[in-house]
Design a protein around this motif. Structure first.
Motif, mmCIF file in Angstrom:
data_model
loop_
_atom_site.group_PDB
_atom_site.id
_atom_site.type_symbol
_atom_site.label_atom_id
_atom_site.label_comp_id
_atom_site.label_asym_id
_atom_site.label_seq_id
_atom_site.Cartn_x
_atom_site.Cartn_y
_atom_site.Cartn_z
ATOM 1 N N GLY A 1 0.832 -1.198 0.000
ATOM 2 C CA GLY A 1 0.000 0.000 0.000
ATOM 3 C C GLY A 1 0.862 1.241 0.000
ATOM 4 O O GLY A 1 2.072 1.165 0.268
ATOM 5 N N SER A 2 0.241 2.384 -0.284
ATOM 6 C CA SER A 2 1.056 3.594 -0.404
ATOM 7 C C SER A 2 0.452 4.804 0.314
ATOM 8 O O SER A 2 0.885 5.923 0.111
ATOM 9 C CB SER A 2 1.244 3.931 -1.881
ATOM 10 O OG SER A 2 -0.021 4.096 -2.492
ATOM 11 N N GLY A 3 -0.543 4.569 1.148
ATOM 12 C CA GLY A 3 -1.177 5.696 1.832
ATOM 13 C C GLY A 3 -0.594 5.929 3.222
ATOM 14 O O GLY A 3 0.476 5.417 3.573
ATOM 15 N N HIS A 4 -1.341 6.684 4.026
ATOM 16 C CA HIS A 4 -0.858 7.018 5.364
ATOM 17 C C HIS A 4 -0.776 5.791 6.259
ATOM 18 O O HIS A 4 0.081 5.707 7.133
ATOM 19 C CB HIS A 4 -1.773 8.072 5.995
ATOM 20 C CG HIS A 4 -1.759 9.353 5.227
ATOM 21 N ND1 HIS A 4 -2.894 9.950 4.745
ATOM 22 C CD2 HIS A 4 -0.733 10.128 4.828
ATOM 23 C CE1 HIS A 4 -2.561 11.038 4.080
ATOM 24 N NE2 HIS A 4 -1.266 11.174 4.120
ATOM 25 N N SER A 5 -1.664 4.808 6.035
ATOM 26 C CA SER A 5 -1.622 3.598 6.863
ATOM 27 C C SER A 5 -0.334 2.836 6.604
ATOM 28 O O SER A 5 0.313 2.351 7.538
ATOM 29 C CB SER A 5 -2.821 2.696 6.569
ATOM 30 O OG SER A 5 -4.007 3.364 6.903
ATOM 31 N N ALA A 6 0.055 2.722 5.322
ATOM 32 C CA ALA A 6 1.307 2.044 4.988
ATOM 33 C C ALA A 6 2.479 2.782 5.628
ATOM 34 O O ALA A 6 3.384 2.167 6.204
ATOM 35 C CB ALA A 6 1.475 1.975 3.472
ATOM 36 N N THR B 1 3.678 4.312 -8.911
ATOM 37 C CA THR B 1 5.091 4.558 -9.214
ATOM 38 C C THR B 1 5.477 6.014 -8.948
ATOM 39 O O THR B 1 6.640 6.364 -8.949
ATOM 40 C CB THR B 1 5.394 4.262 -10.702
ATOM 41 O OG1 THR B 1 4.434 4.961 -11.493
ATOM 42 C CG2 THR B 1 5.307 2.779 -11.012
ATOM 43 N N ASP B 2 4.448 6.852 -8.695
ATOM 44 C CA ASP B 2 4.707 8.286 -8.535
ATOM 45 C C ASP B 2 5.091 8.565 -7.074
ATOM 46 O O ASP B 2 4.243 8.816 -6.222
ATOM 47 C CB ASP B 2 3.442 9.064 -8.927
ATOM 48 C CG ASP B 2 3.623 10.564 -8.763
ATOM 49 O OD1 ASP B 2 4.705 10.988 -8.316
ATOM 50 O OD2 ASP B 2 2.667 11.296 -9.083
ATOM 51 N N LEU B 3 6.392 8.526 -6.794
ATOM 52 C CA LEU B 3 6.824 8.649 -5.403
ATOM 53 C C LEU B 3 6.564 10.043 -4.834
ATOM 54 O O LEU B 3 6.318 10.195 -3.633
ATOM 55 C CB LEU B 3 8.308 8.294 -5.286
ATOM 56 C CG LEU B 3 8.600 6.792 -5.450
ATOM 57 C CD1 LEU B 3 10.084 6.518 -5.500
ATOM 58 C CD2 LEU B 3 7.976 5.990 -4.315
ATOM 59 N N VAL B 4 6.571 11.072 -5.668
ATOM 60 C CA VAL B 4 6.302 12.432 -5.174
ATOM 61 C C VAL B 4 4.925 12.468 -4.523
ATOM 62 O O VAL B 4 4.734 12.993 -3.426
ATOM 63 C CB VAL B 4 6.379 13.458 -6.331
ATOM 64 C CG1 VAL B 4 5.856 14.820 -5.894
ATOM 65 C CG2 VAL B 4 7.806 13.573 -6.832
ATOM 66 N N ARG B 5 3.984 11.836 -5.204
ATOM 67 C CA ARG B 5 2.619 11.822 -4.689
ATOM 68 C C ARG B 5 2.530 10.993 -3.405
ATOM 69 O O ARG B 5 1.849 11.332 -2.461
ATOM 70 C CB ARG B 5 1.717 11.240 -5.768
ATOM 71 C CG ARG B 5 0.272 11.357 -5.462
ATOM 72 C CD ARG B 5 -0.503 11.115 -6.714
ATOM 73 N NE ARG B 5 -1.897 11.031 -6.394
ATOM 74 C CZ ARG B 5 -2.860 11.165 -7.265
ATOM 75 N NH1 ARG B 5 -2.583 11.399 -8.506
ATOM 76 N NH2 ARG B 5 -4.113 11.080 -6.889
ATOM 77 N N ILE B 6 3.261 9.879 -3.396
ATOM 78 C CA ILE B 6 3.199 8.982 -2.234
ATOM 79 C C ILE B 6 3.834 9.648 -1.001
ATOM 80 O O ILE B 6 3.313 9.561 0.107
ATOM 81 C CB ILE B 6 3.899 7.652 -2.587
ATOM 82 C CG1 ILE B 6 3.004 6.879 -3.553
ATOM 83 C CG2 ILE B 6 4.195 6.828 -1.339
ATOM 84 C CD1 ILE B 6 3.701 5.791 -4.313
ATOM 85 N N TYR B 7 4.938 10.343 -1.195
ATOM 86 C CA TYR B 7 5.613 10.964 -0.053
ATOM 87 C C TYR B 7 4.911 12.243 0.410
ATOM 88 O O TYR B 7 5.218 12.764 1.469
ATOM 89 C CB TYR B 7 7.068 11.267 -0.401
ATOM 90 C CG TYR B 7 7.899 10.020 -0.655
ATOM 91 C CD1 TYR B 7 7.632 8.835 0.034
ATOM 92 C CD2 TYR B 7 8.936 10.024 -1.570
ATOM 93 C CE1 TYR B 7 8.372 7.682 -0.206
ATOM 94 C CE2 TYR B 7 9.690 8.870 -1.808
ATOM 95 C CZ TYR B 7 9.393 7.712 -1.126
ATOM 96 O OH TYR B 7 10.118 6.578 -1.353
ATOM 97 N N GLY B 8 3.988 12.750 -0.396
ATOM 98 C CA GLY B 8 3.199 13.885 0.045
ATOM 99 C C GLY B 8 3.915 15.208 -0.134
ATOM 100 O O GLY B 8 5.002 15.292 -0.706
ATOM 101 N N VAL C 1 0.274 18.463 -2.355
ATOM 102 C CA VAL C 1 0.580 17.689 -3.558
ATOM 103 C C VAL C 1 -0.523 17.966 -4.552
ATOM 104 O O VAL C 1 -1.689 17.853 -4.227
ATOM 105 C CB VAL C 1 0.589 16.171 -3.279
ATOM 106 C CG1 VAL C 1 0.888 15.401 -4.555
ATOM 107 C CG2 VAL C 1 1.613 15.853 -2.223
ATOM 108 N N CYS C 2 -0.143 18.346 -5.741
ATOM 109 C CA CYS C 2 -1.169 18.693 -6.695
ATOM 110 C C CYS C 2 -0.766 18.137 -8.041
ATOM 111 O O CYS C 2 0.159 18.616 -8.670
ATOM 112 C CB CYS C 2 -1.293 20.201 -6.754
ATOM 113 S SG CYS C 2 -2.723 20.717 -7.667
ATOM 114 N N THR C 3 -1.420 17.069 -8.467
ATOM 115 C CA THR C 3 -1.048 16.462 -9.735
ATOM 116 C C THR C 3 -2.216 16.554 -10.693
ATOM 117 O O THR C 3 -3.340 16.238 -10.339
ATOM 118 C CB THR C 3 -0.673 14.977 -9.554
ATOM 119 O OG1 THR C 3 -1.715 14.350 -8.835
ATOM 120 C CG2 THR C 3 0.635 14.828 -8.808
ATOM 121 N N VAL C 4 -1.950 17.006 -11.882
ATOM 122 C CA VAL C 4 -2.979 17.051 -12.913
ATOM 123 C C VAL C 4 -2.613 15.978 -13.934
ATOM 124 O O VAL C 4 -1.512 15.978 -14.459
ATOM 125 C CB VAL C 4 -3.031 18.435 -13.586
ATOM 126 C CG1 VAL C 4 -4.116 18.468 -14.649
ATOM 127 C CG2 VAL C 4 -3.259 19.510 -12.545
#
Ligand SMILES: Cc1cc2nc3c(=O)[nH]c(=O)nc-3n(C[C@H](O)[C@H](O)[C@H](O)COP(=O)(O)OP(=O)(O)OC[C@H]3O[C@@H](n4cnc5c(N)ncnc54)[C@H](O)[C@@H]3O)c2cc1C
Length: 463
Positions: free
Chosen positions: A205-210, A236-243, A414-417
Motif C-alpha cells: 500500500g502507499s497511503g498514510h496507513s502504509a 510509481t509516482d513517489l512524489v505523490r506517495i511521499y506527500g 501535492v497537486c497532480t494534474v
C-alpha cells in the motif's frame, strides 16, 4: 404502524461523524436512534487506537458536540496537540456519548444488517417517501426490525478492507494465508509486537496507513534484531506517495510522508513500485508474494507476515434494497465522485458540500462520513462534521441553514494534474489559470524550476 413523524431518525454507526449527527439532530429537537455494531462507541477508532492522527484536536471535535460538552464542564485538550485515536475516544467521544442527552439514544452491540421500506422493495415506487424505513438490527438478544423516518448512514468503511489482490479481488492464496496477513494498521510496537519482532514483513500500500506501519516496523527493527521490512505498492509516482512535506497545510501529515521517504532512501526497506499483487505462495514455511511489475512477474520474499494497508471500501450490502446513486468506481455518493477521485485529485481540497450531494433517489436516506467518500482515501473529520450539520438542518426543514455549507480543508501540498487534462484543475474546479486553486501554485512553482506543489510558497506570497 406509527406515522412518520412519530418515528426517530436512525443514525447507523457511533463513530465521530455518527455521534456528531446525533448531536445536530437533537439540537434541532428531532428524535434520534443511534445504532453501533461494536460493544462501545467508536469501535473502529479503537481498532487503530495506537495511531496518532495528523489533525490537531481543534480539527477533531465537531463544533456543536464541543459546545454541548462544554456546557457540562468538559474542556478540549490542548487544541494544537495531536491525539491518538484512543485519546480521541477517551477524551472526546466517550464523554460525548455519556451525556444524558445522548446516552439513552445509543444502542451498542446493535448492527444494522439491512435497510428497506416497510412493504416496498426497491422496485416499488408508489408512495415510497411516505413509507417508513425498516431497519433489520442484529443484537445479542436476536434480530429485530425497527422503523425510522429518515436514515443517516455513518457506518464508515473500516470493517471492509480492500484485498491485497491488485484487481480488487483477493489474490490467489490470500484466504489460505489469512492468519499471516493483517489488514489496516496493526499495533506493531504494542499488543502485536511479538508477531513482528525478529520477522520479515511486507507492507503493501502507499497511503498514510502504509507509512505508519513502515515507520513502526523500522522503530521495532532498531531494538529487535532480525526485524526486516519490504514495501510494495501499485503506484510509481513517489512524489505523490511521499506527500507535500513542508507544503502540506497539516504539518504532521507532511512529516509522515517525509519520514517514510527518508526511511525508503536509507536503504533499510526494500521498495517495489509498480507491483500488482497476484498470488501468495508458501515456500519452506515462509511466504512468497508474486506480482506483475514493469519487469514482468516479480517474486518478493521469503517473508513471514504481510500488512495489507490497501485501504477500505464501503459495505453496500445493507443498502441493497434502497435506491442509491453511487459513483461507478469509487462507490462514493455520486455527486462527490468527480471531486475526490484519487486518479484526478491529490491536493486534499473538496468543495463545500452538504445534504444535496449526500442524498440519493431514496428520499430521506443520506450517506455521510468516510463512507460518503467510498473508496477514496482523503476524508477528514472536518468534512464529516459539516456534512452532518447540513443533513440535520435539511431533515429539520431548515433549508437556508442546510444549503449554507462552508468547508475549508487543509491542502496536502501535492497537486497532480493527469496528462492530457491540463485544462482542468486538480481541485475539481475549472482550469488552473482561471481559479485560485493549489494547482495554480503548482504550475507556477514548476515553471520556476521548483519541484512539488508550491502551495506553501503561494501561501507565503499571500501573507
Ligand atoms: C488510520 C487512520 C488515520 C486517520 N487519520 C485522520 C486524521 O488525522 N484526521 C482526520 O480528520 N481523519 C483521519 N482519518 C479519516 C477519518 O476521519 C476516520 O476514518 C474517521 O474514523 C471517520 O469517521 P466516521 O464516523 O465516518 O467512521 P468510523 O469512525 O469508521 O465509524 C463508523 C462506526 O460505525 C459502526 N458500524 C459499522 N457498520 C455498522 C452497522 N452495520 N451497524 C451499526 N454500526 C456500524 C462502526 O463500528 C463504527 O463505530 C483517518 C482514518 C484512518 C483509518
Amino acid at each position: 404502524m406509527a406515522t412518520q413523524n412519530d418515528l426517530p431518525i436512525a443514525v447507523i454507526g457511533a463513530g465521530p461523524v455518527g455521534l456528531a449527527a446525533a448531536v445536530h439532530l437533537m439540537s434541532r429537537g428531532l428524535p434520534v436512534k443511534l445504532y453501533e455494531a461494536g460493544n462501545g462507541v467508536a469501535a473502529s477508532l479503537r481498532d487503530w487506537g495506537h495511531v496518532r492522527v495528523f489533525t490537531p484536536w481543534r480539527y477533531c471535535v465537531d463544533q456543536a458536540a464541543g459546545r454541548l460538552l462544554e456546557s457540562q464542564g468538559w474542556r478540549m485538550p490542548d487544541a494544537e496537540a495531536f491525539p491518538t485515536a484512543d485519546e480521541l475516544v477517551t477524551h472526546y467521544l466517550e464523554p460525548l456519548a455519556s451525556l444524558p442527552e445522548l446516552a439513552p439514544a445509543i444502542e451498542t452491540n446493535a448492527r444494522v444488517v439491512a435497510i428497506s421500506r416497510w412493504g416496498a422493495d426497491k422496485v416499488r415506487g408508489s408512495e415510497r417517501g411516505t413509507r417508513p424505513f425498516m431497519l433489520v438490527v442484529e443484537t445479542a438478544n436476536g434480530t429485530r426490525r425497527d422503523s425510522a423516518r429518515a436514515v443517516i448512514d455513518a457506518s464508515g468503511t473500516w470493517r471492509t478492507p480492500n484485498p491485497l489482490g491488485a484487481g480488487g479481488i483477493a489474490a490467489q492464496g490470500e484466504a489460505e494465508f489469512a492468519d499471516r496477513i493483517a489488514y489496516g494498521i496493526p499495533d506493531i510496537l504494542g499488543r502485536d509486537r511479538a508477531l513482528y519482532a525478529g520477522r520479515t514483513t511486507l507492507v503493501a500500500g502507499s497511503g498514510h496507513s502504509a507509512a505508519n506501519a513502515l515507520l513502526d516496523l523500522a522503530r521495532l527493527a532498531n531494538v529487535a534484531p532480525g526485524t526486516a521490512l519490504l514495501w510494495a505498492m501499485r503506484g510509481t509516482d513517489l512524489v505523490r506517495i511521499y506527500g507535500g512535506g513542508d507544503a502540506d497545510q497539516l504539518p504532521a501529515r507532511g512529516e509522515l510522508g517525509a519520514d517514510v521517504r527518508d526511511l525508503a532512501e536509507s536503504g533499510r526497506v526494500r521498495l517495489a513500485t509498480g507491483f500488482a499483487t497476484v498470488a501468495i505462495r508458501e515456500h519452506d514455511g515462509r511466504l512468497i508474494v508474486e506480482g506483475q511489475s514493469e519487469e514482468g512477474l516479480l517474486q518478493l520474499g521469503p517473508i513471514d507476515r504481510i500488512i495489507a494497508a490497501t485501504g477500505q471500501r464501503p459495505d453496500l450490502s445493507l443498502t441493497r434494497e434502497l435506491r442509491l446513486d453511487l459513483d461507478p468506481w469509487l462507490e462514493s455518493v455520486k455527486a462527490l465522485g468527480p471531486l475526490i477521485d484519487p486518479n484526478e485529485h491529490s491536493c486534499g481540497d473538496v468543495p463545500p458540500h452538504g445534504h444535496r450531494e449526500l442524498s440519493h433517489p431514496e428520499p430521506g436516506f443520506f450517506t455521510v462520513g468516510i463512507k460518503s467518500y467510498g473508496r477514496a482515501p482523503t476524508f477528514l473529520l472536518l468534512t464529516g462534521y459539516e456534512q452532518v450539520r447540513s443533513v440535520a438542518a435539511a431533515i429539520a426543514g431548515d433549508m437556508a441553514a442546510a444549503d449554507a455549507v462552508q468547508l475549508v480543508l487543509p491542502e496536502t501540498g501535492v497537486c497532480t494534474v493527469p496528462a492530457g487534462r491540463a485544462s482542468q484543475g486538480c481541485c475539481g474546479g475549472p482550469a488552473p489559470v482561471e481559479v485560485d486553486a493549489c494547482c495554480v501554485a503548482d504550475v507556477d512553482a514548476k515553471a520556476a524550476g521548483k519541484s512539488g506543489c508550491g502551495c506553501a510558497s503561494k501561501m507565503e506570497a499571500a501573507e
